[in-house]
Design a protein around this motif. Structure first.
Motif, PDB file in Angstrom:
ATOM      1  N   PHE A  58       0.015  -0.315  11.188  1.00 27.56           N
ATOM      2  CA  PHE A  58      -0.172   0.174   9.821  1.00 27.56           C
ATOM      3  C   PHE A  58       0.090   1.684   9.787  1.00 27.56           C
ATOM      4  N   ALA A  59      -0.444   2.388  10.788  1.00 27.82           N
ATOM      5  CA  ALA A  59      -0.233   3.834  10.865  1.00 27.82           C
ATOM      6  C   ALA A  59       1.250   4.163  11.038  1.00 27.82           C
ATOM      7  N   THR A  60       1.931   3.411  11.892  1.00 26.65           N
ATOM      8  CA  THR A  60       3.359   3.632  12.110  1.00 26.65           C
ATOM      9  C   THR A  60       4.150   3.414  10.833  1.00 26.65           C
ATOM     10  N   CYS A  61       3.803   2.364  10.095  1.00 24.44           N
ATOM     11  CA  CYS A  61       4.464   2.089   8.823  1.00 24.44           C
ATOM     12  C   CYS A  61       4.344   3.287   7.886  1.00 24.44           C
ATOM     13  N   LYS A  94       6.695   8.291   5.429  1.00 25.72           N
ATOM     14  CA  LYS A  94       6.660   9.745   5.668  1.00 25.72           C
ATOM     15  C   LYS A  94       5.378  10.387   5.139  1.00 25.72           C
ATOM     16  N   VAL A  95       4.258   9.684   5.319  1.00 28.64           N
ATOM     17  CA  VAL A  95       2.964  10.237   4.911  1.00 28.64           C
ATOM     18  C   VAL A  95       2.671  11.466   5.769  1.00 28.64           C
ATOM     19  N   GLN A  96       2.429  12.586   5.118  1.00 30.90           N
ATOM     20  CA  GLN A  96       2.302  13.866   5.806  1.00 30.90           C
ATOM     21  C   GLN A  96       0.887  14.146   6.310  1.00 30.90           C
ATOM     22  N   HIS A  97      -0.101  13.546   5.690  1.00 28.34           N
ATOM     23  CA  HIS A  97      -1.488  13.869   6.028  1.00 28.34           C
ATOM     24  C   HIS A  97      -2.236  12.586   6.376  1.00 28.34           C
ATOM     25  N   LEU A  98      -1.999  12.086   7.591  1.00 30.96           N
ATOM     26  CA  LEU A  98      -2.635  10.853   8.055  1.00 30.96           C
ATOM     27  C   LEU A  98      -3.551  11.189   9.223  1.00 30.96           C
ATOM     28  N   ASN A  99      -4.846  11.018   9.007  1.00 28.78           N
ATOM     29  CA  ASN A  99      -5.839  11.273  10.046  1.00 28.78           C
ATOM     30  C   ASN A  99      -6.236   9.935  10.664  1.00 28.78           C
ATOM     31  N   VAL A 138       0.832  -1.200   0.000  1.00 23.59           N
ATOM     32  CA  VAL A 138       0.000   0.000   0.000  1.00 23.59           C
ATOM     33  C   VAL A 138       0.870   1.254   0.000  1.00 23.59           C
ATOM     34  N   GLY A 139       1.827   1.311   0.919  1.00 22.23           N
ATOM     35  CA  GLY A 139       2.670   2.494   1.035  1.00 22.23           C
ATOM     36  C   GLY A 139       3.519   2.748  -0.192  1.00 22.23           C
ATOM     37  N   THR A 140       3.999   1.691  -0.813  1.00 23.21           N
ATOM     38  CA  THR A 140       4.886   1.817  -1.963  1.00 23.21           C
ATOM     39  C   THR A 140       4.149   2.200  -3.245  1.00 23.21           C
ATOM     40  N   ASN A 141       2.924   1.696  -3.402  1.00 28.54           N
ATOM     41  CA  ASN A 141       2.271   1.773  -4.706  1.00 28.54           C
ATOM     42  C   ASN A 141       1.039   2.667  -4.798  1.00 28.54           C
ATOM     43  N   LEU A 142       0.402   2.974  -3.685  1.00 28.91           N
ATOM     44  CA  LEU A 142      -0.901   3.632  -3.745  1.00 28.91           C
ATOM     45  C   LEU A 142      -0.937   5.029  -3.133  1.00 28.91           C
ATOM     46  N   ILE A 143       0.138   5.446  -2.460  1.00 32.87           N
ATOM     47  CA  ILE A 143       0.083   6.695  -1.709  1.00 32.87           C
ATOM     48  C   ILE A 143       1.220   7.638  -2.105  1.00 32.87           C
ATOM     49  N   ASP A 144       0.862   8.868  -2.401  1.00 29.80           N
ATOM     50  CA  ASP A 144       1.829   9.952  -2.541  1.00 29.80           C
ATOM     51  C   ASP A 144       2.009  10.541  -1.144  1.00 29.80           C
ATOM     52  N   PRO A 145       3.152  10.326  -0.506  1.00 32.90           N
ATOM     53  CA  PRO A 145       3.305  10.703   0.905  1.00 32.90           C
ATOM     54  C   PRO A 145       3.228  12.205   1.168  1.00 32.90           C
ATOM     55  N   ILE A 146       3.477  12.998   0.159  1.00 30.99           N
ATOM     56  CA  ILE A 146       3.464  14.452   0.349  1.00 30.99           C
ATOM     57  C   ILE A 146       2.059  15.023   0.170  1.00 30.99           C
ATOM     58  N   ASN A 147       1.360  14.572  -0.845  1.00 30.37           N
ATOM     59  CA  ASN A 147       0.108  15.227  -1.233  1.00 30.37           C
ATOM     60  C   ASN A 147      -1.169  14.503  -0.821  1.00 30.37           C
ATOM     61  N   ASP A 148      -1.111  13.183  -0.661  1.00 38.40           N
ATOM     62  CA  ASP A 148      -2.339  12.436  -0.406  1.00 38.40           C
ATOM     63  C   ASP A 148      -2.759  12.495   1.058  1.00 38.40           C
ATOM     64  N   LYS A 149      -4.058  12.632   1.267  1.00 38.22           N
ATOM     65  CA  LYS A 149      -4.633  12.560   2.607  1.00 38.22           C
ATOM     66  C   LYS A 149      -5.192  11.151   2.825  1.00 38.22           C
ATOM     67  N   ILE A 150      -4.848  10.582   3.973  1.00 35.32           N
ATOM     68  CA  ILE A 150      -5.236   9.209   4.285  1.00 35.32           C
ATOM     69  C   ILE A 150      -6.026   9.193   5.588  1.00 35.32           C
ATOM     70  N   LEU A 151      -7.127   8.456   5.595  1.00 36.70           N
ATOM     71  CA  LEU A 151      -7.926   8.265   6.811  1.00 36.70           C
ATOM     72  C   LEU A 151      -7.734   6.831   7.288  1.00 36.70           C
ATOM     73  N   LEU A 152      -7.316   6.660   8.538  1.00 30.89           N
ATOM     74  CA  LEU A 152      -7.058   5.322   9.081  1.00 30.89           C
ATOM     75  C   LEU A 152      -7.900   5.107  10.330  1.00 30.89           C
ATOM     76  N   LEU A 153      -8.611   3.992  10.363  1.00 29.61           N
ATOM     77  CA  LEU A 153      -9.450   3.629  11.498  1.00 29.61           C
ATOM     78  C   LEU A 153      -8.690   2.642  12.374  1.00 29.61           C
ATOM     79  N   SER A 154      -8.468   2.996  13.620  1.00 32.31           N
ATOM     80  CA  SER A 154      -7.665   2.160  14.507  1.00 32.31           C
ATOM     81  C   SER A 154      -8.530   1.442  15.530  1.00 32.31           C
ATOM     82  N   THR A 155      -8.442   0.111  15.534  1.00 29.64           N
ATOM     83  CA  THR A 155      -9.177  -0.699  16.503  1.00 29.64           C
ATOM     84  C   THR A 155      -8.233  -1.576  17.335  1.00 29.64           C
ATOM     85  N   GLY A 156      -6.935  -1.264  17.301  1.00 31.60           N
ATOM     86  CA  GLY A 156      -6.006  -2.037  18.112  1.00 31.60           C
ATOM     87  C   GLY A 156      -4.571  -1.934  17.632  1.00 31.60           C
ATOM     88  N   PHE A 157      -3.752  -2.832  18.111  1.00 33.51           N
ATOM     89  CA  PHE A 157      -2.306  -2.821  17.883  1.00 33.51           C
ATOM     90  C   PHE A 157      -1.944  -2.842  16.408  1.00 33.51           C
TER      91      PHE A 157
END
Length: 383
Positions: free
Chosen positions: A96-99, A105-110, A72-91
């Protein structure tokens, strides 16, 4: 080898046919024999995901479930420009968020965090989707640390309604094979899983499914993959040709692992239970076993389960609060030769333990292993 009963939420006990295949002699990775096996494994994995028979592409690549994070990180996300929404339900949601944050270096991770043992409230998801234009939403179908199952179908419907251009990414490591997952009908774009849980195979394979529109992103000439091995630009022609029965080379595949995975997938797709056949039968069996075990924990042992709502409780494992889980785990191991897992969610890791019931232990054991586990837990609690 130890004769301990393995009841952790992956790796799982393997069937005899899978074990025998793992011990088979190597084949040339470009031979007609292996090409046929790889073709069948890809087609069978497509069926397991309930993906469209011609659209998208199943991915079977040497690695763990965590390789899916990198895909996902390598192929689907522009780390500078893309905004990503992540739902966290545990470890594992947090992993995934830490990765994405630390390695890509994803800049816009909510990150929307669920209460411990719960899911992210739908109104929070709706509000976030309405306020920003997200490239992707990422959710964990079942977080192995908490045993919490998110309603992927409902969340996907909301995403399609509010933000139809947002890619839907699902971590299905602990759900594929034991939970209902409909890649095509739910409009998913990337689902990542692994071989060592409800698929009933040994660790070592990342098993994923990608949609056509996610492929368009990954294969776009403007997309510059930040990795080589995890580049879908490198893997796609190999896997597409392999599913068509054409031997193609990028990196040497683990021939025994893929052959054994295919055996495991065929066991799942031929499984029969309650008039159902295949993955639907397998999910139904896991659900019944899960309900049986959880009911005994609550009603007979008066223990509290971690998911705060029964509808959010996973089929493949039970997360159970206990006064002294470390002693209980030690007793099961040393006195009863039963291996269960400790808690790993940092906020409560010393307060609970986890019992896996996936694959053979749930579907082919007539509750023998789980029954023995229950008896042993009951015994230690009575001491």
């Amino acid at each position: 080898m130890s004769q301990d009963t393995l009841l952790i939420p992956g790796p799982v006990t393997l069937s005899k046919n899978v074990i025998n295949t793992l011990g088979s002699q190597s084949l040339s990775h470009l031979s007609p024999e292996f090409t046929s096996i790889f073709k069948e494994a890809l087609q069978n994995s497509r069926s397991l995901f309930k993906a469209h028979p011609q659209r998208g592409q199943p991915l079977i690549i040497a690695g763990s479930g965590t390789l899916g994070f990198d895909l996902v990180g390598t192929n689907l996300i522009d780390p500078i420009n893309d905004k990503i929404l992540l739902l966290s339900t545990g470890f594992f949601s947090n992993e995934f968020a830490t990765c994405l944050e630390q390695n890509y270096k994803v800049q816009h991770l909510n990150i929307l965090k669920a209460p411990i043992g719960g899911v992210v409230p739908m109104d929070q998801i709706v509000n976030s989707l309405q306020q920003d234009n997200y490239k992707a939403i990422i959710m964990t179908h079942v977080d192995t640390s908490t045993g919490v199952r998110s309603d992927v179908e409902k969340i996907s419907q909301v995403v399609k309604k509010i933000s139809p251009n947002t890619l839907i990414v699902v971590d299905a490591v602990c759900s594929l094979g034991c939970e209902t997952l409909k890649f095509h009908d739910w409009g998913l774009d990337f689902a990542l899983s692994a071989s060592q849980k409800a698929l009933g195979m040994a660790p070592g394979l990342s098993v994923c499914m990608i949609s056509d529109r996610a492929l368009d992103v990954a294969l776009d000439e403007k997309t510059k993959p930040t990795g080589f091995y995890a580049s879908i630009k490198n893997w796609y022609p190999v896997l597409k040709n392999s599913e068509l029965g054409v031997a193609t080379y990028f990196a040497t595949p683990p021939v025994q692992l893929i052959a054994a995975l295919n055996v495991a997938l065929k066991e799942i797709l031929s499984y029969k239970y309650k008039g159902l056949v295949g993955i639907d039968a397998r999910v139904a069996k896991h659900a019944d076993v899960s309900k049986w075990f959880k009911t005994k924990m609550v009603q007979e042992l008066h223990l509290k389960l971690l998911p705060s709502s029964e509808k959010n409780a996973a089929n493949g494992l039970s997360a159970i609060y206990a006064d002294d889980p470390a002693s209980l785990i030690s007793y099961l191991k040393n006195e009863k030769h039963i291996i269960v897992a400790a808690g790993i969610l940092k906020e409560i890791k010393s307060k609970y333990f986890r019992v896996g019931h996936m694959g053979v232990s749930a579907c082919d054991d007539s509750l023998g292993q789980l029954g023995s586990c229950f008896d042993a837990i009951q015994e230690i609690l009575q001491q």
